[in-house]
Design a protein around this motif. Structure first.
Motif, mmCIF file in Angstrom:
data_model
loop_
_atom_site.group_PDB
_atom_site.id
_atom_site.type_symbol
_atom_site.label_atom_id
_atom_site.label_comp_id
_atom_site.label_asym_id
_atom_site.label_seq_id
_atom_site.Cartn_x
_atom_site.Cartn_y
_atom_site.Cartn_z
ATOM 1 N N ALA A 54 0.827 -1.213 0.000
ATOM 2 C CA ALA A 54 0.000 0.000 0.000
ATOM 3 C C ALA A 54 0.860 1.261 0.000
ATOM 4 N N SER A 55 1.934 1.269 0.789
ATOM 5 C CA SER A 55 2.804 2.454 0.816
ATOM 6 C C SER A 55 3.550 2.611 -0.502
ATOM 7 N N ALA A 56 3.923 1.490 -1.133
ATOM 8 C CA ALA A 56 4.608 1.577 -2.426
ATOM 9 C C ALA A 56 3.682 2.112 -3.513
ATOM 10 N N ARG A 57 2.397 1.721 -3.459
ATOM 11 C CA ARG A 57 1.446 2.187 -4.464
ATOM 12 C C ARG A 57 1.171 3.682 -4.330
ATOM 13 N N LYS A 58 1.403 4.237 -3.133
ATOM 14 C CA LYS A 58 1.115 5.657 -2.907
ATOM 15 C C LYS A 58 2.399 6.477 -2.720
ATOM 16 N N ARG A 109 3.963 8.456 -4.436
ATOM 17 C CA ARG A 109 3.944 9.835 -4.922
ATOM 18 C C ARG A 109 3.055 10.748 -4.082
ATOM 19 N N CYS A 110 2.229 10.189 -3.245
ATOM 20 C CA CYS A 110 1.285 10.991 -2.451
ATOM 21 C C CYS A 110 2.020 11.747 -1.349
ATOM 22 N N LYS A 111 1.569 12.961 -1.096
ATOM 23 C CA LYS A 111 2.145 13.766 -0.029
ATOM 24 C C LYS A 111 1.480 13.420 1.295
ATOM 25 N N LEU A 112 2.302 13.305 2.337
ATOM 26 C CA LEU A 112 1.774 13.001 3.661
ATOM 27 C C LEU A 112 1.044 14.209 4.236
ATOM 28 N N SER A 113 0.073 13.928 5.079
ATOM 29 C CA SER A 113 -0.740 14.979 5.690
ATOM 30 C C SER A 113 -0.436 15.052 7.178
ATOM 31 N N SER A 114 -0.633 16.195 7.757
ATOM 32 C CA SER A 114 -0.466 16.376 9.194
ATOM 33 C C SER A 114 -1.790 16.321 9.936
ATOM 34 N N ARG A 115 -2.896 16.095 9.200
ATOM 35 C CA ARG A 115 -4.225 16.048 9.811
ATOM 36 C C ARG A 115 -4.579 14.605 10.148
ATOM 37 N N ALA A 116 -5.052 14.383 11.370
ATOM 38 C CA ALA A 116 -5.385 13.038 11.830
ATOM 39 C C ALA A 116 -6.506 12.424 11.011
ATOM 40 N N GLY A 131 8.665 8.179 12.875
ATOM 41 C CA GLY A 131 9.706 7.293 12.405
ATOM 42 C C GLY A 131 9.273 6.537 11.152
ATOM 43 N N LEU A 132 10.204 6.359 10.216
ATOM 44 C CA LEU A 132 9.922 5.644 8.967
ATOM 45 C C LEU A 132 8.643 6.195 8.311
ATOM 46 N N ARG A 133 8.581 7.491 8.132
ATOM 47 C CA ARG A 133 7.359 8.175 7.689
ATOM 48 C C ARG A 133 6.891 7.714 6.312
ATOM 49 N N PHE A 134 7.792 7.157 5.505
ATOM 50 C CA PHE A 134 7.385 6.736 4.167
ATOM 51 C C PHE A 134 6.214 5.764 4.229
ATOM 52 N N PHE A 135 6.212 4.872 5.215
ATOM 53 C CA PHE A 135 5.184 3.839 5.295
ATOM 54 C C PHE A 135 3.865 4.371 5.852
ATOM 55 N N ASN A 136 3.850 5.623 6.330
ATOM 56 C CA ASN A 136 2.594 6.226 6.768
ATOM 57 C C ASN A 136 1.613 6.364 5.606
ATOM 58 N N ARG A 137 2.111 6.345 4.386
ATOM 59 C CA ARG A 137 1.244 6.451 3.210
ATOM 60 C C ARG A 137 0.261 5.290 3.118
ATOM 61 N N ALA A 138 0.613 4.142 3.724
ATOM 62 C CA ALA A 138 -0.294 2.998 3.666
ATOM 63 C C ALA A 138 -1.617 3.298 4.365
ATOM 64 N N ALA A 139 -1.604 4.174 5.372
ATOM 65 C CA ALA A 139 -2.825 4.546 6.093
ATOM 66 C C ALA A 139 -3.418 5.857 5.609
#
Length: 549
Positions: free
Chosen positions: A250-254, A256-263, A288-296
């Motif tokens: 899921a994180s690999a598929r996203k 290119r997406c920018k991470l958000s600071s909104r819960a 930590g390891l913020r790249f994988f936050n894209r999965a959520a």
């Protein structure tokens, strides 16, 4: 009304009574009997496999060592595969039962290779090595199928049955007691196989020894099945291992997406509902390891036109799944250091058998120690020192310092003893080679000190690793933590094979006749690698922050 209440109460009592017949200590003897039979049947074969391959199948010693490494490594890899299959599809009982049947089939097939002359090559002539004939294609096929079945069967049954046995209890202390008895039986049965059954194979005949192994495996299967009516029913819950894969995908598929600071932009639900409803504000994934936050991260592609979330576990994961994945990634450096801790032990166990075969194994006038039984010293010294560690050393440390030693410190001490064991191994082999060149046979008892050191080191690092991974793994992955330790050992066997291959290609240290080789140089190489790995371990463990404790 009173009659209905009495009837309902009666039904509840009957339900409790029926439920008490399943699970609990009444089921334990069947698991104990099963692991005893499986351990006797498999260890009696695998523990003496190098000797069998060299003597009965005319396979060169180093090649036989590598085959043995693949077999033992497979028995440590297959528990992970079996755990995934059990959790995801069939449940622990059916996987353990099928695996034990596969083990039984493998022991029977290997027994046939010894009893049917056409299934093994003619023995080598003692007068000339030129008459040694290698196995034919059919003989190799039957041999490899049999040891593959044994690897799959034992690897798939022992940890799956252990998990099923622990599931029969509700209280953690009862589960811990069951594990103690289960693995105590495993060690005792393995020790009995490495001594009694291997002695029978070497002195009374391979057919008798393999026959005993097949009977033991059969008894284990029967005992396990007889206890079925006492086992609690279980349903596959789905494998948490797949959740780790989903987070990565899921994180690999996203990416290119920018991470958000909104819960509210992250998926915090773990209930399986497809509607995004939050009673309380969801947490934000860790930094930590913020790249994988894209999965959520919830994107437009994750939503239907009405605002509800699409069900796609391989595109959108919960925050908890992401955090669990990141915890595992954080443990990986320590895991790799434990991997390189296991490789020297694996190689030493292989070389010990080859050394014992060319040493004086007589004990008195009428008894000769079987070469395959030498490693039982580790199985004896480790439990003895573990008892001393648990009852004397650790309590004394606690009284003096008012603190309990950290698990990573305990594992580090195991690293040191492991390196010391390799140093003693190198010194003893240097002495043995010097005597061999003078046509003097060295006593096999000189191998005992290095095995005792390895056993002491194992008493420190092996229980420490099991406890560490169990405590530090996320709650959703508790059932796979012990299988991960098993996988670590399995990978070490495969890597040791690769290292042996490289040594043979680059040097002349490992000829088929080890009396003309330099195994002591291999041990010194392992000392160097062990020292470097210890420094790497210190680098990984020093900044580590304990969690879930």
């Amino acid at each position: 009304m009173d009659g209905k209440v009495e009837a309902s109460s009666k039904e509840a009592d009957e339900s409790l009574s029926n439920g008490s017949k399943r699970g609990g200590w009444i089921s334990s003897p069947f698991f104990i009997g099963m692991i005893a039979g499986m351990s006797l049947g498999s260890t009696g074969i695998v523990g003496n496999l190098i000797v069998y391959l060299t003597r009965e199948f005319n396979i060169k010693s180093i090649t036989a060592t590598q085959i043995s490494n693949v077999v033992v490594g497979s028995t440590s890899i297959f528990p992970v595969v079996a755990a995934i299959v059990a959790d995801s599809f069939f449940g622990s009982f059916y996987v353990a039962f099928a695996s034990s049947c596969i083990l039984l089939l493998g022991t029977i097939l290997l027994f046939l290779t010894e009893t049917i002359n056409s299934l093994k090559p003619h023995p080598c002539s003692k007068d000339s090595s030129t008459t040694c004939k290698p196995p034919t294609g059919i003989q190799y096929t039957v041999l490899y199928i049999s040891i593959l079945l044994i690897s799959i069967g034992f690897g798939g049954s022992r940890f799956t049955a252990a998990s099923l046995g622990a599931n029969q209890f509700d209280k953690p202390e009862h589960q811990g007691t069951f594990f103690n008895w289960y693995f105590f039986t495993f060690y005792v049965a393995s020790g009995a196989a490495l001594t009694g059954i291997i002695y029978i194979e070497d002195n009374l005949g391979w057919a008798i020894g393999f026959g005993i192994c097949a009977v033991a495996a059969f008894v284990g299967v029967v005992v396990f099945v007889l206890g079925y009516r006492f086992y609690r029913a279980e349903k596959p819950q789905g494998s948490a291992i797949l959740d780790l894969g989903r987070v990565f995908v899921a994180s690999a598929r996203k990416w290119r997406c920018k991470l958000s600071s909104r819960a509210e932009d992250y998926y915090g639900s773990s209930s399986g509902h497809d509607v995004l409803v939050h009673v309380l504000p969801p947490p934000i994934p860790g930094k930590g390891l913020r790249f994988f936050n894209r999965a959520a991260l919830i994107t437009d592609a994750d939503l239907h036109s009405n605002g509800t979330i699409k069900k796609s576990s391989w595109r959108l994961c919960t925050i908890q799944q992401v955090e669990d994945f990141k915890k595992i990634v954080g443990i990986l450096p320590l895991w790799t250091s434990s991997l390189f801790l296991s490789i020297p032990i694996v190689m030493q166990m292989d070389f010990i058998i080859l050394q014992a075969l060319v040493m004086d194994r007589s004990l008195g006038y009428h008894f000769e120690i079987p070469a395959g039984s030498i490693s039982v010293i580790v199985l004896i010294s480790a439990p003895i020192f573990l008892t001393f560690l648990d009852r004397v050393l650790l309590p004394s440390w606690h009284k003096v310092t008012r603190k309990s030693p950290k698990l990573l410190h305990q594992i580090g001490v195991g690293h040191v003893f492991n390196v010391l064991g390799m140093v003693v191994s190198a010194l003893v082999e240097s002495k043995r080679l010097k005597l061999a060149h003078e046509h003097v046979s060295m006593s096999v008892l000189w191998l005992f000190p290095q095995l005792v050191l390895v056993g002491i080191g194992e008493a420190f690092h092996f229980p420490g690793q099991v406890t560490f991974y169990y405590q530090q793994f996320p709650q959703s992955l508790k059932s796979t933590s012990t299988a991960t330790v098993s996988m670590l050992i399995g990978v070490a066997f495969y890597m040791s094979n690769a290292l042996i291959d490289q040594v043979r290609r680059s040097t002349d240290w490992l000829p088929d006749d080890i009396n003309h080789g330099k195994i002591d140089n291999v041990y010194w190489m392992l000392v160097l690698l062990g020292g470097i790995n210890f420094v790497y371990y210190l680098f990984c463990s020093s900044p580590y922050k304990y969690e879930n404790v």
